[in-house]
Scaffold this motif. Structure first.
Motif, mmCIF file in Angstrom:
data_model
loop_
_atom_site.group_PDB
_atom_site.id
_atom_site.type_symbol
_atom_site.label_atom_id
_atom_site.label_comp_id
_atom_site.label_asym_id
_atom_site.label_seq_id
_atom_site.Cartn_x
_atom_site.Cartn_y
_atom_site.Cartn_z
ATOM 1 N N VAL A 172 0.847 -1.188 0.000
ATOM 2 C CA VAL A 172 0.000 0.000 0.000
ATOM 3 C C VAL A 172 0.883 1.238 0.000
ATOM 4 N N TYR A 173 0.644 2.121 -0.951
ATOM 5 C CA TYR A 173 1.290 3.425 -0.992
ATOM 6 C C TYR A 173 0.296 4.438 -0.438
ATOM 7 N N PHE A 174 0.721 5.190 0.552
ATOM 8 C CA PHE A 174 -0.150 6.163 1.175
ATOM 9 C C PHE A 174 0.068 7.540 0.562
ATOM 10 N N ARG A 175 -0.912 8.416 0.719
ATOM 11 C CA ARG A 175 -0.815 9.774 0.186
ATOM 12 C C ARG A 175 0.333 10.552 0.812
ATOM 13 N N SER A 176 0.738 10.170 2.003
ATOM 14 C CA SER A 176 1.840 10.849 2.684
ATOM 15 C C SER A 176 3.190 10.552 2.046
ATOM 16 N N GLY A 177 3.245 9.540 1.168
ATOM 17 C CA GLY A 177 4.489 9.142 0.531
ATOM 18 C C GLY A 177 5.081 7.882 1.138
ATOM 19 N N ALA A 178 4.570 7.456 2.269
ATOM 20 C CA ALA A 178 5.038 6.225 2.909
ATOM 21 C C ALA A 178 4.421 5.014 2.212
ATOM 22 N N ARG B 296 -9.175 -2.213 4.437
ATOM 23 C CA ARG B 296 -8.990 -0.776 4.197
ATOM 24 C C ARG B 296 -9.022 0.014 5.500
ATOM 25 N N ARG B 297 -9.940 -0.327 6.395
ATOM 26 C CA ARG B 297 -10.010 0.347 7.695
ATOM 27 C C ARG B 297 -8.726 0.167 8.488
ATOM 28 N N GLY C 2 -2.965 6.219 7.027
ATOM 29 C CA GLY C 2 -3.737 7.290 6.402
ATOM 30 C C GLY C 2 -4.377 6.834 5.101
ATOM 31 N N TYR C 3 -4.755 7.808 4.287
ATOM 32 C CA TYR C 3 -5.469 7.509 3.047
ATOM 33 C C TYR C 3 -4.546 6.877 2.016
#
Length: 57
Positions: free
Chosen positions: A5-11, A27-28, A35-36
């Motif tokens: 999973v790639y998060f919007r934060s860049g992590a 997903r939860r 995060g998202y």
């Protein structure tokens, strides 16, 4: 199964997910961790390497 999973934060984070877990529950859990989502990839356990654009001289 492994899910990257790639998060919007860049992590990014690899999760090992049981086959019987609903996608909504996964997903939860993943959003609670990082995060998202930005992008999700399903990782195969055994990936075969391929030679591409090989030239013989």
């Amino acid at each position: 199964m492994r899910v990257l999973v790639y998060f919007r934060s860049g992590a990014s984070q690899v999760f090992i997910v049981p086959r019987d877990i609903p996608a909504v529950e996964f997903r939860r859990v993943a959003e609670a961790v990082g995060g998202y989502f930005h992008k999700v990839e399903f990782v195969q356990k055994k990936a075969k390497l391929q030679k591409m654009n090989t030239f013989s001289y």
